[in-house]
Design a protein around this motif. Structure first.
Motif, PDB file in Angstrom:
ATOM      1  N   PRO A  14       0.849  -1.136  -0.077  1.00  0.00           N
ATOM      2  CA  PRO A  14      -0.205   0.072  -0.228  1.00  0.00           C
ATOM      3  C   PRO A  14       0.783   1.266   0.061  1.00  0.00           C
ATOM      4  N   LEU A  15       1.839   1.303   0.728  1.00  0.00           N
ATOM      5  CA  LEU A  15       2.826   2.527   0.691  1.00  0.00           C
ATOM      6  C   LEU A  15       3.639   2.479  -0.570  1.00  0.00           C
ATOM      7  N   ILE A  16       3.898   1.538  -1.265  1.00  0.00           N
ATOM      8  CA  ILE A  16       4.642   1.587  -2.471  1.00  0.00           C
ATOM      9  C   ILE A  16       3.571   2.097  -3.577  1.00  0.00           C
ATOM     10  N   ILE A  17       2.475   1.662  -3.551  1.00  0.00           N
ATOM     11  CA  ILE A  17       1.372   2.146  -4.376  1.00  0.00           C
ATOM     12  C   ILE A  17       1.062   3.661  -4.389  1.00  0.00           C
ATOM     13  N   ILE A  18       1.058   4.249  -2.998  1.00  0.00           N
ATOM     14  CA  ILE A  18       0.897   5.504  -2.647  1.00  0.00           C
ATOM     15  C   ILE A  18       2.114   6.488  -3.200  1.00  0.00           C
ATOM     16  N   ARG A  19       3.162   5.943  -2.941  1.00  0.00           N
ATOM     17  CA  ARG A  19       4.476   6.529  -3.344  1.00  0.00           C
ATOM     18  C   ARG A  19       4.373   6.801  -4.955  1.00  0.00           C
ATOM     19  N   GLY A  28       1.840   8.879 -22.250  1.00  0.00           N
ATOM     20  CA  GLY A  28       1.960   7.740 -23.082  1.00  0.00           C
ATOM     21  C   GLY A  28       1.778   6.371 -22.425  1.00  0.00           C
ATOM     22  N   VAL A  29       1.806   6.328 -21.349  1.00  0.00           N
ATOM     23  CA  VAL A  29       1.754   5.033 -20.470  1.00  0.00           C
ATOM     24  C   VAL A  29       0.817   5.062 -19.385  1.00  0.00           C
ATOM     25  N   ASN A  30      -0.226   4.236 -19.422  1.00  0.00           N
ATOM     26  CA  ASN A  30      -1.399   4.005 -18.534  1.00  0.00           C
ATOM     27  C   ASN A  30      -0.748   3.283 -17.235  1.00  0.00           C
ATOM     28  N   PHE A  31      -0.136   4.106 -16.312  1.00  0.00           N
ATOM     29  CA  PHE A  31       0.854   3.639 -15.371  1.00  0.00           C
ATOM     30  C   PHE A  31       0.319   2.420 -14.583  1.00  0.00           C
ATOM     31  N   PHE A  32      -0.907   2.570 -13.712  1.00  0.00           N
ATOM     32  CA  PHE A  32      -1.289   1.781 -12.779  1.00  0.00           C
ATOM     33  C   PHE A  32      -2.042   0.535 -13.565  1.00  0.00           C
ATOM     34  N   LYS A  33      -2.712   0.754 -14.528  1.00  0.00           N
ATOM     35  CA  LYS A  33      -3.150  -0.409 -15.282  1.00  0.00           C
ATOM     36  C   LYS A  33      -2.060  -1.491 -15.457  1.00  0.00           C
ATOM     37  N   SER A  34      -0.967  -0.708 -16.048  1.00  0.00           N
ATOM     38  CA  SER A  34       0.056  -1.771 -16.389  1.00  0.00           C
ATOM     39  C   SER A  34       0.850  -2.327 -15.362  1.00  0.00           C
ATOM     40  N   LYS A  35       0.971  -1.574 -14.079  1.00  0.00           N
ATOM     41  CA  LYS A  35       1.491  -2.235 -13.017  1.00  0.00           C
ATOM     42  C   LYS A  35       0.886  -3.351 -12.526  1.00  0.00           C
ATOM     43  N   PHE A  36      -0.378  -3.420 -12.695  1.00  0.00           N
ATOM     44  CA  PHE A  36      -1.220  -4.600 -12.401  1.00  0.00           C
ATOM     45  C   PHE A  36      -1.547  -5.408 -13.437  1.00  0.00           C
ATOM     46  N   GLY A  37      -0.751  -5.333 -14.483  1.00  0.00           N
ATOM     47  CA  GLY A  37      -0.931  -6.225 -15.458  1.00  0.00           C
ATOM     48  C   GLY A  37      -2.247  -6.278 -16.501  1.00  0.00           C
ATOM     49  N   PHE A  38      -2.755  -4.995 -16.519  1.00  0.00           N
ATOM     50  CA  PHE A  38      -3.830  -4.807 -17.430  1.00  0.00           C
ATOM     51  C   PHE A  38      -3.497  -4.273 -18.565  1.00  0.00           C
ATOM     52  N   ILE A  39      -2.928  -4.946 -19.549  1.00  0.00           N
ATOM     53  CA  ILE A  39      -2.623  -4.367 -20.819  1.00  0.00           C
ATOM     54  C   ILE A  39      -2.914  -5.593 -21.861  1.00  0.00           C
ATOM     55  N   ASP A  40      -3.185  -4.864 -23.062  1.00  0.00           N
ATOM     56  CA  ASP A  40      -3.492  -5.835 -24.099  1.00  0.00           C
ATOM     57  C   ASP A  40      -2.584  -7.100 -24.477  1.00  0.00           C
ATOM     58  N   LYS A  41      -3.101  -8.170 -24.730  1.00  0.00           N
ATOM     59  CA  LYS A  41      -2.512  -9.543 -25.154  1.00  0.00           C
ATOM     60  C   LYS A  41      -2.023  -9.252 -26.301  1.00  0.00           C
ATOM     61  N   SER A  42      -0.921  -9.953 -26.816  1.00  0.00           N
ATOM     62  CA  SER A  42      -0.254 -10.180 -27.923  1.00  0.00           C
ATOM     63  C   SER A  42       0.163 -11.451 -28.376  1.00  0.00           C
ATOM     64  N   GLN A  43      -0.173 -11.851 -29.729  1.00  0.00           N
ATOM     65  CA  GLN A  43       0.063 -13.370 -30.081  1.00  0.00           C
ATOM     66  C   GLN A  43       1.572 -13.551 -30.367  1.00  0.00           C
ATOM     67  N   ASP A  44       2.039 -12.490 -30.644  1.00  0.00           N
ATOM     68  CA  ASP A  44       3.716 -12.797 -30.948  1.00  0.00           C
ATOM     69  C   ASP A  44       4.658 -13.220 -29.919  1.00  0.00           C
ATOM     70  N   GLU A  45       5.649 -13.773 -29.963  1.00  0.00           N
ATOM     71  CA  GLU A  45       6.500 -14.097 -28.880  1.00  0.00           C
ATOM     72  C   GLU A  45       7.299 -12.828 -28.578  1.00  0.00           C
ATOM     73  N   HIS A  46       7.575 -12.397 -27.734  1.00  0.00           N
ATOM     74  CA  HIS A  46       8.538 -11.223 -27.040  1.00  0.00           C
ATOM     75  C   HIS A  46       9.702 -11.817 -26.010  1.00  0.00           C
ATOM     76  N   ILE A  47      10.547 -10.820 -26.173  1.00  0.00           N
ATOM     77  CA  ILE A  47      11.881 -11.041 -25.320  1.00  0.00           C
ATOM     78  C   ILE A  47      11.358  -9.747 -24.296  1.00  0.00           C
ATOM     79  N   TRP A  48      11.545 -10.340 -22.901  1.00  0.00           N
ATOM     80  CA  TRP A  48      11.100  -9.198 -21.829  1.00  0.00           C
ATOM     81  C   TRP A  48      12.456  -8.507 -21.453  1.00  0.00           C
ATOM     82  N   ILE A  49      12.690  -7.378 -21.712  1.00  0.00           N
ATOM     83  CA  ILE A  49      13.792  -6.522 -21.134  1.00  0.00           C
ATOM     84  C   ILE A  49      13.722  -5.503 -20.109  1.00  0.00           C
ATOM     85  N   HIS A  50      14.274  -5.667 -18.977  1.00  0.00           N
ATOM     86  CA  HIS A  50      14.040  -4.867 -17.943  1.00  0.00           C
ATOM     87  C   HIS A  50      15.475  -3.943 -17.407  1.00  0.00           C
TER      88      HIS A  50
END
Length: 405
Positions: A14-19, A28-50
């Motif tokens: 909860p404190l992290i979310i408030i921060r 250009g980024v729907n921040f909180f929806k993305s942080k909770f994984g609410f993002i459109d699916k894709s049929q393509d294979e992806h490489i996740w880079i962080h």
């Protein structure tokens, strides 16, 4: 141990979310929806880079560009506003999905891995997120790129060694910066380690605009030693001016870290009755003893136009800034000794290395006095570039290691 980690993390969430709500805003980024994984699916294979910071995102760009040339799809995440903004600026393509790194919850990672058909997860440096690492399916490769482990992190890992062993064994490949880092990883039973250098030091990350550099050089002194103080913080300009005031045949160019300080620094110069000029206010600064460089985004070109660079943020401010950048610009680099954000680089380049540090005004004056001699500058720059080449990561070698797995 993972149970204890999750208990602490959920209680703190909860404190992290408030921060995040108060500090995280990226156009250009729907921040909180993305942080909770609410993002459109894709049929393509992806490489996740962080990568976390702006510097990490920039260092990763060469890898991302090479993978895009091979028609790979990328899920590119960052934890910071500056990192996300940089990704969005660089990649306006359907081949790169941009989102903030999700909260470290097992079900979120599994959802994102599934939604993007993730085949590889590439984490930069010491990004060891327990739930992501343990939730990774066996058919997804987990790679640590540019791996480093600070002394502080190493102590924590040793304190919880059984847990650290499990965590490290989950990785399929470590591309480590140094042999010392490799020895740390072996301590925790890592099985596949390649030492490839530090890609943050690679020349591929630095591109000089020669036209800008020549324009800047043409407006500064011709027959004096040009000393640039870059990324200075409050109080550091006065420190440097007072340290160098007894030296002759020097032109000092000061580029404050934060643009909002330009007027304050200018007022300080005026109160001290210095022979100064403001870069954007006139075309020729030949006769100025001090120049306030008030252009944003051209620090690398300014470094290139000068003879010696004093990298600020390391004198009164204690975190330090990128003292490698001037070396790539072919300029001798020196820095204050307060480098809490650059401990590993300080160990390699400063502690008995070619990048000189100073703790007081007398030491700084002595260093600059010696560097007035051209042969001294040439020798020092040669040693700095030699050390840089020794520790720089090679993009082609790293890409080969990534694609061979």
């Amino acid at each position: 141990m993972i149970f204890v980690y999750n208990l602490i993390y959920i209680l703190a969430l909860p404190l992290i979310i408030i921060r995040d709500f108060l500090t995280k805003r990226v156009k250009g980024v729907n921040f909180f929806k993305s942080k909770f994984g609410f993002i459109d699916k894709s049929q393509d294979e992806h490489i996740w880079i962080h990568g976390v910071s702006l510097g990490e995102v920039r260092a990763l760009s060469g890898i991302v560009n090479s993978l895009l040339n091979e028609e790979k799809k990328i899920l590119f995440t960052s934890s910071t506003n500056t990192g996300l903004t940089e990704i969005l600026k660089k990649y306006s393509t359907d081949s790169v999905v941009v989102m903030p790194f999700p909260y470290d919850l097992n079900f979120l990672h599994q959802k994102i891995i599934s939604n993007f058909n993730v085949s590889k997860i590439i984490l930069f440096e010491s990004e060891f997120w327990p739930n992501l690492i343990f939730s990774k399916p066996n058919n997804v490769q987990l790679i640590s790129l540019n791996t480093t482990i600070s002394e502080k992190t190493l102590k924590k890992m040793r304190l919880f060694k059984p847990f650290s062993d499990q965590l490290i064994r989950r990785f399929d490949l470590f591309l480590a910066q140094t042999n010392e880092i490799k020895s740390y990883l072996l301590e925790f039973q890592a099985s596949n380690i390649k030492v490839v250098g530090n890609i943050k030091l690679s020349p591929e990350n630095y591109r000089l605009n020669e036209e800008k550099a020549n324009d800047i050089a043409g407006k500064l002194a011709k027959n004096r030693l040009k000393v640039v103080a870059g990324s200075t913080h409050e109080g550091e300009e006065d420190f440097i001016i007072e340290a160098l005031e007894s030296l002759h045949d020097i032109q000092l160019i000061i580029a404050p870290r934060h643009p909002e300080r330009f007027d304050i620094v200018s007022g300080t110069f005026q109160n001290q009755s210095l022979n100064y000029s403001i870069y954007s206010h006139q075309n020729n600064h030949e006769n100025s003893d001090v120049v306030l460089f008030d252009k944003v985004g051209d620090l690398y070109e300014l470094y290139s136009a000068c003879d010696v660079a004093i990298v600020g943020g390391s004198i009164i401010f204690t975190k330090g800034h990128n003292f490698i950048e001037p070396i790539h610009a072919n300029t001798v680099s020196i820095t204050g000794e307060n480098l809490s954000n650059f401990k590993e680089l300080k160990k390699i380049f400063c502690s008995e290395g070619p990048v000189m540090t100073f703790k007081d005004k007398k030491e700084l004056a002595g260093i600059i006095s010696d560097l007035k001699i051209e042969s001294q500058r040439n020798e020092r720059l040669f040693l700095q570039k030699e050390k840089l080449e020794e520790y720089s990561g090679n993009y082609s070698v790293i890409l080969s290691a990534l694609t061979d797995e």
